[in-house]
Design a protein around this motif. Structure first.
Motif, PDB file in Angstrom:
ATOM      1  N   SER A 227      -0.087   3.165   8.189  1.00  0.00           N
ATOM      2  CA  SER A 227       0.736   1.973   8.032  1.00  0.00           C
ATOM      3  C   SER A 227       2.059   2.205   8.751  1.00  0.00           C
ATOM      4  O   SER A 227       2.392   3.336   9.127  1.00  0.00           O
ATOM      5  CB  SER A 227       0.958   1.661   6.554  1.00  0.00           C
ATOM      6  N   ALA A 228       2.824   1.140   8.929  1.00  0.00           N
ATOM      7  CA  ALA A 228       4.092   1.254   9.658  1.00  0.00           C
ATOM      8  C   ALA A 228       5.070   0.209   9.159  1.00  0.00           C
ATOM      9  O   ALA A 228       4.700  -0.935   8.884  1.00  0.00           O
ATOM     10  CB  ALA A 228       3.865   1.083  11.162  1.00  0.00           C
ATOM     11  N   ASN A 229       6.335   0.629   9.033  1.00  0.00           N
ATOM     12  CA  ASN A 229       7.388  -0.336   8.743  1.00  0.00           C
ATOM     13  C   ASN A 229       8.642   0.027   9.521  1.00  0.00           C
ATOM     14  O   ASN A 229       8.704   1.066  10.181  1.00  0.00           O
ATOM     15  CB  ASN A 229       7.650  -0.467   7.235  1.00  0.00           C
ATOM     16  N   VAL A 230       9.635  -0.857   9.450  1.00  0.00           N
ATOM     17  CA  VAL A 230      10.835  -0.671  10.267  1.00  0.00           C
ATOM     18  C   VAL A 230      12.058  -1.069   9.450  1.00  0.00           C
ATOM     19  O   VAL A 230      12.036  -2.045   8.695  1.00  0.00           O
ATOM     20  CB  VAL A 230      10.749  -1.493  11.579  1.00  0.00           C
ATOM     21  N   GLY A 231      13.136  -0.279   9.579  1.00  0.00           N
ATOM     22  CA  GLY A 231      14.375  -0.560   8.877  1.00  0.00           C
ATOM     23  C   GLY A 231      15.268  -1.510   9.661  1.00  0.00           C
ATOM     24  O   GLY A 231      14.975  -1.899  10.796  1.00  0.00           O
ATOM     25  N   ASP A 253       7.751  -2.496   1.507  1.00  0.00           N
ATOM     26  CA  ASP A 253       9.074  -2.107   1.016  1.00  0.00           C
ATOM     27  C   ASP A 253      10.005  -3.314   1.109  1.00  0.00           C
ATOM     28  O   ASP A 253      10.120  -3.929   2.172  1.00  0.00           O
ATOM     29  CB  ASP A 253       9.601  -0.954   1.882  1.00  0.00           C
ATOM     30  N   PRO A 254      10.693  -3.676   0.024  1.00  0.00           N
ATOM     31  CA  PRO A 254      11.555  -4.870   0.077  1.00  0.00           C
ATOM     32  C   PRO A 254      12.711  -4.763   1.057  1.00  0.00           C
ATOM     33  O   PRO A 254      13.264  -5.783   1.478  1.00  0.00           O
ATOM     34  CB  PRO A 254      12.053  -5.007  -1.370  1.00  0.00           C
ATOM     35  N   VAL A 255      13.113  -3.537   1.428  1.00  0.00           N
ATOM     36  CA  VAL A 255      14.258  -3.397   2.342  1.00  0.00           C
ATOM     37  C   VAL A 255      13.839  -2.985   3.751  1.00  0.00           C
ATOM     38  O   VAL A 255      14.688  -2.775   4.616  1.00  0.00           O
ATOM     39  CB  VAL A 255      15.291  -2.391   1.785  1.00  0.00           C
ATOM     40  N   ARG A 256      12.533  -2.855   3.985  1.00  0.00           N
ATOM     41  CA  ARG A 256      12.034  -2.532   5.315  1.00  0.00           C
ATOM     42  C   ARG A 256      10.929  -3.519   5.663  1.00  0.00           C
ATOM     43  O   ARG A 256      10.125  -3.896   4.808  1.00  0.00           O
ATOM     44  CB  ARG A 256      11.512  -1.091   5.373  1.00  0.00           C
ATOM     45  N   ALA A 257      10.867  -3.926   6.905  1.00  0.00           N
ATOM     46  CA  ALA A 257       9.884  -4.921   7.329  1.00  0.00           C
ATOM     47  C   ALA A 257       8.557  -4.243   7.658  1.00  0.00           C
ATOM     48  O   ALA A 257       8.517  -3.205   8.328  1.00  0.00           O
ATOM     49  CB  ALA A 257      10.396  -5.694   8.544  1.00  0.00           C
ATOM     50  N   LEU A 258       7.471  -4.842   7.188  1.00  0.00           N
ATOM     51  CA  LEU A 258       6.128  -4.295   7.391  1.00  0.00           C
ATOM     52  C   LEU A 258       5.602  -4.673   8.772  1.00  0.00           C
ATOM     53  O   LEU A 258       5.526  -5.849   9.125  1.00  0.00           O
ATOM     54  CB  LEU A 258       5.181  -4.815   6.311  1.00  0.00           C
ATOM     55  N   ILE A 259       5.248  -3.653   9.561  1.00  0.00           N
ATOM     56  CA  ILE A 259       4.556  -3.893  10.835  1.00  0.00           C
ATOM     57  C   ILE A 259       3.064  -4.056  10.574  1.00  0.00           C
ATOM     58  O   ILE A 259       2.411  -4.939  11.122  1.00  0.00           O
ATOM     59  CB  ILE A 259       4.819  -2.743  11.823  1.00  0.00           C
ATOM     60  N   GLY A 260       2.500  -3.200   9.736  1.00  0.00           N
ATOM     61  CA  GLY A 260       1.097  -3.292   9.366  1.00  0.00           C
ATOM     62  C   GLY A 260       0.761  -2.240   8.333  1.00  0.00           C
ATOM     63  O   GLY A 260       1.494  -1.254   8.168  1.00  0.00           O
ATOM     64  N   ASP A 261      -0.355  -2.425   7.628  1.00  0.00           N
ATOM     65  CA  ASP A 261      -0.636  -1.557   6.479  1.00  0.00           C
ATOM     66  C   ASP A 261      -1.733  -0.535   6.701  1.00  0.00           C
ATOM     67  O   ASP A 261      -2.002   0.268   5.800  1.00  0.00           O
ATOM     68  CB  ASP A 261      -0.964  -2.409   5.247  1.00  0.00           C
ATOM     69  N   ASP A 262      -2.368  -0.496   7.906  1.00  0.00           N
ATOM     70  CA  ASP A 262      -3.531   0.395   7.975  1.00  0.00           C
ATOM     71  C   ASP A 262      -3.863   0.952   9.355  1.00  0.00           C
ATOM     72  O   ASP A 262      -4.255   2.103   9.452  1.00  0.00           O
ATOM     73  CB  ASP A 262      -4.756  -0.339   7.436  1.00  0.00           C
ATOM     74  N   GLU A 263      -3.757   0.175  10.421  1.00  0.00           N
ATOM     75  CA  GLU A 263      -4.247   0.611  11.727  1.00  0.00           C
ATOM     76  C   GLU A 263      -3.236   0.220  12.811  1.00  0.00           C
ATOM     77  O   GLU A 263      -2.837  -0.938  12.895  1.00  0.00           O
ATOM     78  CB  GLU A 263      -5.599  -0.039  12.047  1.00  0.00           C
ATOM     79  N   ILE A 335       3.102 -11.200   3.103  1.00  0.00           N
ATOM     80  CA  ILE A 335       4.170 -10.253   2.762  1.00  0.00           C
ATOM     81  C   ILE A 335       5.465 -10.831   3.335  1.00  0.00           C
ATOM     82  O   ILE A 335       5.607 -10.923   4.561  1.00  0.00           O
ATOM     83  CB  ILE A 335       3.891  -8.859   3.346  1.00  0.00           C
ATOM     84  N   PRO A 336       6.410 -11.248   2.487  1.00  0.00           N
ATOM     85  CA  PRO A 336       7.597 -11.943   3.012  1.00  0.00           C
ATOM     86  C   PRO A 336       8.354 -11.133   4.053  1.00  0.00           C
ATOM     87  O   PRO A 336       8.812 -11.685   5.062  1.00  0.00           O
ATOM     88  CB  PRO A 336       8.455 -12.156   1.751  1.00  0.00           C
ATOM     89  N   ASN A 337       8.487  -9.849   3.839  1.00  0.00           N
ATOM     90  CA  ASN A 337       9.284  -9.017   4.743  1.00  0.00           C
ATOM     91  C   ASN A 337       8.377  -8.307   5.734  1.00  0.00           C
ATOM     92  O   ASN A 337       8.154  -7.101   5.648  1.00  0.00           O
ATOM     93  CB  ASN A 337      10.091  -8.006   3.926  1.00  0.00           C
ATOM     94  N   HIS A 338       7.838  -9.059   6.678  1.00  0.00           N
ATOM     95  CA  HIS A 338       6.954  -8.476   7.690  1.00  0.00           C
ATOM     96  C   HIS A 338       7.526  -8.735   9.086  1.00  0.00           C
ATOM     97  O   HIS A 338       8.399  -9.584   9.264  1.00  0.00           O
ATOM     98  CB  HIS A 338       5.536  -9.064   7.584  1.00  0.00           C
ATOM     99  N   VAL A 339       7.022  -7.984  10.046  1.00  0.00           N
ATOM    100  CA  VAL A 339       7.472  -8.131  11.430  1.00  0.00           C
ATOM    101  C   VAL A 339       6.604  -9.163  12.126  1.00  0.00           C
ATOM    102  O   VAL A 339       5.408  -8.943  12.331  1.00  0.00           O
ATOM    103  CB  VAL A 339       7.403  -6.786  12.182  1.00  0.00           C
ATOM    104  N   SER A 340       7.178 -10.270  12.476  1.00  0.00           N
ATOM    105  CA  SER A 340       6.431 -11.286  13.209  1.00  0.00           C
ATOM    106  C   SER A 340       6.045 -10.730  14.575  1.00  0.00           C
ATOM    107  O   SER A 340       6.884 -10.227  15.312  1.00  0.00           O
ATOM    108  CB  SER A 340       7.283 -12.546  13.365  1.00  0.00           C
ATOM    109  N   GLY A 341       4.785 -10.787  14.897  1.00  0.00           N
ATOM    110  CA  GLY A 341       4.308 -10.241  16.166  1.00  0.00           C
ATOM    111  C   GLY A 341       3.724  -8.858  16.045  1.00  0.00           C
ATOM    112  O   GLY A 341       3.034  -8.391  16.955  1.00  0.00           O
TER     113      GLY A 341
END
Length: 538
Positions: A227-231, A253-263, A335-341
């Motif tokens: 998975s991946a997220n970004v601050g 994570d509510p304070v980090r944006a989700l790029i994706g959860d698995d691949e 997921i509200p806090n996700h990275v569009s794109g």
């Protein structure tokens, strides 16, 4: 993605099913919305609605993947590349063609659903795919999980791989050369995947992942089971781990944006998601501990093997009577806090997740570059009684190279070499996070509380853990912090949490021996990586 010489033909319009040789099918439903697909699934009594509008499906006998029923067709174009063995078992091309013909005959006159989408969010490396299903539920799953094209992209969509899911067709092992009635067959020459005999939708998802794991590393892109997220500052973090270790939970994570959860893929410009949705384990899902995932379960979400109250239709996420592997598939937009794109920059931190049911590894360890390679190739976690029928009361150590061996089609060293090179180039930190047991192994100790694990992750991502004092485990050679904000100091040294330190030493030695035994298959790696494993007296 340059997997064929005719990529430029995308400009002349989409390929029809007839172009692909799928003739004589019944009514065809193309690229329908989640609402229409939900209507079809309910019309056909494939599933039922929960109180919040999620669609709930039972997958019958197979409530998870069937790794021993997955095969790769052995043919000249890919034969020299594949890491042949128990994971990537070979299948005869002639038998594939015969089974393919039988599947086509099975679909004659049947209603089918077709979803066109992409594997990958990054335009240069995304893979155009087509999923053909005989269940509306599987089409809804594909709609939610893969990257959805725009209307303009659909108008010229030409699939470079096609996945055919026929759960109502069962193979005959004596005739078809399969192990059972279930089959997952990948044919790289035909650019075709056949899936039959199982309703479990995860086979569709992981087939696309297996394809990308074959194609992308040959283009210098590292394909990753993480998975991946970004601050807010643009710092990207990767979470590698097998099922049940916390990839989805910890990256939401509510304070980090989700790029994706698995691949994900890691290319020249950074990290990109392979998918347009999430596929979260939801056994014992709790609104307080996992609010983002809990709130994502709404209309359009696909729930697999979740038990509903027969009157209220409220899901009982604690009920494991069907399986421990209950699942929720939903678009990442839920997921509200996700990275569009679905794209981010180069990662600054990598966290390897393990669920150590032996209760031996520290909750958090800082890894040297050599240790990072050692633990990436080892891919350790542990299964416990109750998750699989064949397991007894003792934990079972699992070593899955690259934290995703069932899906890795190339030799593990190919992925490890790419990871090492990218980590060196971008000066990436590496950490080992144990989400398993403390105070003893499974049956004696307890699972490390999620709030403590989250505090450790926060400290890693904020950088506050970097300058504290560290001690070194004498057996595993792992440097672990002696203090961390928000974390009980007494859990940081696993040996001190055990009532009997001698019992800890015996268990640690046992696990270290399992690590050493497993790593003998990587005898071609550099001596420094070999030496980064557990230290046992001769």
């Amino acid at each position: 993605m340059n997997v064929s010489s005719d990529r430029t033909t995308a400009k002349i319009g989409p390929l029809t099913l007839e172009d692909q040789g799928w003739l004589g099918l019944g009514p065809q439903h193309w690229n329908e919305s989640q609402a229409v697909l939900a209507e079809h699934a309910l019309r056909r009594s494939e599933g039922e609605l929960s109180d919040q509008g999620a669609l709930v499906f039972k997958t019958g006998k197979y409530t998870g993947r069937s790794p021993k029923d997955k095969f790769i067709v052995r043919e000249p174009s890919s034969e020299s590349e594949i890491d042949w063995g128990d994971v990537n078992a070979p299948f005869d091309p002639g038998r594939f063609d015969a089974l393919h013909q039988r599947v086509l005959e099975h679909l004659q006159g049947r209603e089918v659903w077709i979803q066109d989408s992409f594997g990958g969010t990054e335009p240069t490396h995304r893979l155009p795919i087509r999923v053909i299903c005989e269940r509306a539920y599987h089409a809804l799953f594909a709609h939610q999980l893969f990257v959805r094209p725009t209307a303009e992209e659909l108008a010229v969509h030409r699939p470079e791989f096609t996945i055919v899911a026929v759960p109502d067709f069962q193979a005959v092992p004596e005739r078809d050369g399969t192990r059972s009635e279930v089959f997952i067959l990948l044919n790289f020459a035909r650019r075709l995947v056949l899936i039959g005999g199982t309703q479990y939708a995860g086979e569709i998802k992981k087939s696309v992942f297996s394809i990308l794991n074959y194609l992308l590393p040959r283009q210098g892109v590292l394909s990753m089971h993480c998975s991946a997220n970004v601050g807010e500052a643009g710092d990207v973090a990767l979470f590698f781990g097998l099922s049940g270790t916390g990839k989805t939970t910890l990256s939401a994570d509510p304070v980090r944006a989700l790029i994706g959860d698995d691949e994900h893929g890691w290319g020249d410009d950074g990290v990109f998601n392979f998918e347009g949705g999430c596929y979260a384990k939801c056994i014992r899902l709790d609104r307080l501990n996992e609010p983002e995932i809990y709130e994502a379960i709404r209309f359009g979400t696909v729930l697999e093997n979740v038990v509903l109250d027969p009157k209220t239709r409220v899901p009982d996420f604690a009920d494991a009577s069907l399986t421990e592997n209950t699942r929720a598939a939903y678009p990442i937009e839920s997921i509200p806090n996700h990275v569009s794109g679905g794209q981010g920059g180069h990662p600054s931190r990598i966290i390897f997740l393990t669920c150590d049911a032996f209760g031996v590894l520290p909750p958090l360890s800082r890894l040297t570059p050599e240790q990072a390679m050692y633990h990436f190739l080892s891919g350790y976690t542990a299964k416990v009684a109750g998750t699989e029928l064949e397991l007894g009361q003792e934990p079972s150590a699992v070593f899955s190279a690259c934290f995703g061996a069932p899906f890795m089609t190339l030799p593990p060293n190919r992925y490890a070499a790419l990871l090492g090179a990218k980590m060196r180039r971008h000066n990436v930190e590496a950490w080992l996070l144990n989400t398993g047991w403390t105070g003893g192994g499974y049956g004696q100790g307890r699972r490390i509380p999620l709030r403590q694990t989250r505090a450790l992750v926060d400290a890693v991502l904020e950088g506050s853990i970097r300058d504290v004092s560290y001690a070194v485990d004498p057996i595993f050679g792992l440097a672990y912090p002696q203090a961390c904000p928000g974390v009980l100091t007494e859990i940081l040294d696993p040996r001190t949490t055990w009532p009997d330190p001698a019992a800890y030493d015996a268990q640690a030695t046992r696990l270290a021996q399992l690590f050493r035994k497993n790593f003998t298959r990587f005898n071609e790696v550099e001596p420094a990586i070999q030496a980064a494993g557990p230290r046992l007296d001769s």
